[in-house]
Motif scaffolding. Structure first.
Motif, short mmCIF file in Angstrom:
data_model
loop_
_atom_site.label_atom_id
_atom_site.label_comp_id
_atom_site.label_asym_id
_atom_site.label_seq_id
_atom_site.Cartn_x
_atom_site.Cartn_y
_atom_site.Cartn_z
N UNK A 152 0.84 -1.21 0.00
CA UNK A 152 0.00 0.00 0.00
C UNK A 152 0.87 1.25 0.00
N UNK A 153 1.87 1.24 -0.83
CA UNK A 153 2.78 2.38 -0.91
C UNK A 153 2.29 3.39 -1.93
N UNK A 154 3.20 4.28 -2.36
CA UNK A 154 2.81 5.33 -3.30
C UNK A 154 2.55 4.82 -4.72
N UNK A 155 2.96 3.59 -4.98
CA UNK A 155 2.78 3.05 -6.33
C UNK A 155 1.63 2.05 -6.31
N UNK A 156 0.69 2.23 -7.24
CA UNK A 156 -0.40 1.24 -7.34
C UNK A 156 -1.76 1.89 -7.25
N UNK A 157 -2.67 1.38 -8.04
CA UNK A 157 -4.01 1.96 -8.17
C UNK A 157 -5.10 0.91 -7.92
N UNK A 158 -6.20 1.39 -7.37
CA UNK A 158 -7.45 0.63 -7.42
C UNK A 158 -8.50 1.55 -8.03
N UNK A 159 -9.68 1.03 -8.25
CA UNK A 159 -10.78 1.85 -8.74
C UNK A 159 -11.89 1.84 -7.69
N UNK A 160 -12.50 3.01 -7.47
CA UNK A 160 -13.69 3.04 -6.61
C UNK A 160 -14.88 2.78 -7.53
N UNK A 161 -15.45 1.59 -7.42
CA UNK A 161 -16.53 1.19 -8.33
C UNK A 161 -17.84 1.13 -7.55
N UNK A 162 -18.81 1.97 -7.94
CA UNK A 162 -20.03 2.06 -7.15
C UNK A 162 -21.00 0.91 -7.44
N UNK A 163 -21.85 0.65 -6.46
CA UNK A 163 -22.93 -0.32 -6.65
C UNK A 163 -24.19 0.48 -6.99
N UNK A 164 -24.62 0.43 -8.25
CA UNK A 164 -25.76 1.29 -8.66
C UNK A 164 -27.05 0.99 -7.91
N UNK A 165 -27.12 -0.20 -7.31
CA UNK A 165 -28.34 -0.52 -6.54
C UNK A 165 -28.44 0.31 -5.26
N UNK A 166 -27.35 1.00 -4.92
CA UNK A 166 -27.37 1.83 -3.70
C UNK A 166 -27.52 3.33 -4.03
N UNK A 167 -27.75 3.66 -5.29
CA UNK A 167 -27.82 5.07 -5.70
C UNK A 167 -28.91 5.81 -4.93
N UNK A 168 -28.53 6.93 -4.31
CA UNK A 168 -29.55 7.79 -3.66
C UNK A 168 -29.18 9.26 -3.82
N UNK A 169 -30.15 10.07 -4.28
CA UNK A 169 -29.94 11.53 -4.17
C UNK A 169 -29.84 11.87 -2.68
N UNK A 170 -28.97 12.81 -2.34
CA UNK A 170 -28.73 13.11 -0.93
C UNK A 170 -29.58 14.30 -0.49
N UNK A 171 -30.56 14.06 0.35
CA UNK A 171 -31.48 15.14 0.74
C UNK A 171 -30.77 16.28 1.45
N UNK A 172 -29.62 15.98 2.09
CA UNK A 172 -28.90 17.00 2.86
C UNK A 172 -27.80 17.65 2.04
N UNK A 173 -27.70 17.28 0.75
CA UNK A 173 -26.66 17.85 -0.11
C UNK A 173 -27.26 18.06 -1.50
N UNK A 174 -28.08 19.12 -1.66
CA UNK A 174 -28.79 19.31 -2.92
C UNK A 174 -27.82 19.31 -4.10
N UNK A 175 -28.20 18.59 -5.15
CA UNK A 175 -27.35 18.50 -6.34
C UNK A 175 -26.40 17.33 -6.30
N UNK A 176 -26.34 16.63 -5.15
CA UNK A 176 -25.42 15.49 -5.03
C UNK A 176 -26.20 14.21 -4.77
#
Ligand code: GLU
Ligand code: MG
Length: 477
Positions: A85-109
């Motif tokens: 887990x050093x400075x070299x190396x990548x992962x991807x943050x891959x979302x689960x679309x079944x959890x998609x929610x507009x955020x009522x406390x953050x309009x536009x997000x």
């Protein structure tokens, strides 16, 4: 893969594809500009990156690039040296679309719970959400699926400077009594905003009450299939704090944000059901047996046996911060001993009495040493692994202890097998390191990183006082 496993995987892919279409439509028609891809790290912090909505379709497949080092970051943003887990190396943050929610406390997000995935699309060995999915798969291989609920408490208040020049303090919003009508009144406007924000995200609110501590609140979300329950808790934590910040107040789910007030538990409830054809918990609650004096089946007792056998180690994952151990004290209803009991609120595992009218499906086990500073995916995954070990080994949990263990003599506690839970995060981490089952389940990369991150927090907080510890926990959790 068997035919059944193949068709379940096919059904999952299809559900994901249609959820992705729905997420795109909701973003387009809901005025969403930014979509947060969120995950929980080893420091118990919720982190993530956001994509602009214009890139959402592509990013739901490709994910957003992220350094592997972030799973070596502690809750003070001090990066730990962890091999892999050093400075070299990548992962991807891959979302689960079944959890998609507009955020009522953050309009536009909007937000989605996410996995950390290798660039080639394979699971990454240090992804916490993947750990929970693997635990769920191990349960499924035995024919079971879990329904779970996180039962969080939190403190509502104001962040205020310390008059003596120390770190900021959390000053509770009221001094109302436990479950008192004054407590309901004082927190009403905030609570209504919170409940509506949770409803808007399809989190099913079951109960609300002002709790014992000053400013302390408890809003309970209904149980759900295990992965959904952990995703719900991630969204819940975000919502409590998001709603508070928008109202110009502060809320903290830290286990002990105010040293002289009741701690915030997040008791973990679980019950096992027969596995449905699509992998969901359907049919019979296999924890239920009406012939037993407490309504619990042999499988339920074995599950308790596994949890108690691994409890000191499990605590390192369910009570994941230095601050957690300020909460876990005898006679505070947070539990302090490795016992189970029937409706015993001083027991680490409580058999919850069934609800009249719903005896068969309401049997569940409640783990008390559990709080919101834990990574919910690691906590629930480890709870499953421990219980499953008890089922496989047919472990006997001994007799239920239906008294407060703190009132017993040392000899009586020894006779009942009531050991004190770890008194510090350091002791819990040592127990985890010595626990083959949980270390193997975590795997080398994840366990190495978890121990390094947590031990660095132990070292940092050991050099400071309680005010510093509470400050760093209530501002972040
Ligand atoms: N606040 C207690 C805890 O730290 C729990 C009180 C209760 O709801 O029983 O776990
Ligand atoms: Mg409570």
């Amino acid at each position: 893969m068997t035919d059944a496993a193949e068709s379940a995987a096919g059904a999952r892919d299809q559900a994901r594809a249609s959820a992705a279409i729905s997420a795109r439509q909701q973003a387009r028609h809901g005025g969403i500009s930014l979509v947060r891809f969120l995950y929980a790290d080893h420091g118990g912090i919720v982190r993530g990156k956001a994509t602009h909505a214009s890139g959402l379709e592509a990013r739901m497949t490709s994910g957003i690039g992220h350094t592997v080092a972030m799973m070596a970051m502690n809750m003070l943003d001090h990066l730990q040296p962890v091999e892999g887990m050093g400075p070299v190396g990548e992962v991807r943050i891959v979302p689960d679309p079944q959890t998609f929610v507009p955020l009522p406390y953050a309009p536009g997000a909007a937000a989605m719970a996410s996995d950390l995935v290798r660039p080639d699309g394979q699971p990454w060995e240090a992804c916490a959400r993947t750990f929970l999915k693997q635990a769920i798969a191990a349960l499924a291989a035995e024919g079971y699926a879990m329904r779970a609920a996180f039962e969080p408490e939190f403190t509502l208040g104001q962040r205020e400077p310390d008059p003596d020049g120390g770190p900021d303090r959390l000053v509770p919003a009221d001094d109302s009594l436990c479950y008192s009508s004054t407590g309901f009144q004082r927190a009403h406007d905030f609570t209504m905003d919170l409940v509506q924000a949770l409803e808007a995200q399809r989190l099913e609110v079951e109960h609300y009450y002002p709790e014992l501590g000053h400013g302390q609140q408890e809003v309970v979300i209904r149980h759900a299939p295990a992965l959904r329950a952990a995703d719900n808790h991630l969204l819940y934590r975000e919502t409590v704090r998001g709603v508070a910040f928008r109202r110009g107040v502060w809320a903290s789910l830290a286990p002990k944000p105010v040293p002289d007030q009741a701690g915030n538990g997040t008791h973990l409830h679980g019950s096992l059901f027969e596995l449905g054809p699509d992998g969901a918990p359907t049919g019979r609650n296999v924890f239920a047996d009406s012939r037993d004096q407490y309504g619990l089946s042999d499988i339920g007792y074995h599950f308790i046996g596994g949890v108690l056998a691994h409890l000191p180690a499990l605590t390192a994952l369910t009570c994941g911060s230095v601050n957690s151990y300020r909460r876990l004290a005898p006679q505070t209803w947070s539990s302090a001993y490795t016992i189970y009991g029937m409706d015993n609120r001083e027991a680490a595992v409580r058999i919850a009495s069934v609800l009249r009218g719903d005896p068969a499906s309401s049997v569940n086990l409640e783990l008390k040493p559990s709080d919101s500073s834990a990574n919910p995916y690691l906590a629930l995954g480890a709870f499953i692994h421990a219980g499953l070990d008890g089922i496989r080994g047919k472990l006997d949990p001994g007799a239920a202890v239906n008294v407060d263990p703190a009132t017993l003599s040392d000899a009586e506690r020894a006779r009942l097998g009531a050991r004190r839970l770890p008194g510090s995060l350091e002791a819990a981490l040592n127990a985890l390191e010595a626990d083959d089952l949980l270390m193997t389940a975590l795997g080398p990369l994840r366990s190495r990183a978890y121990l390094a991150v947590k031990r660095s927090e132990v070292a940092d907080f050991a050099a400071h006082d309680a005010a510093y510890e509470c400050f760093h926990h209530f501002t972040k959790i």
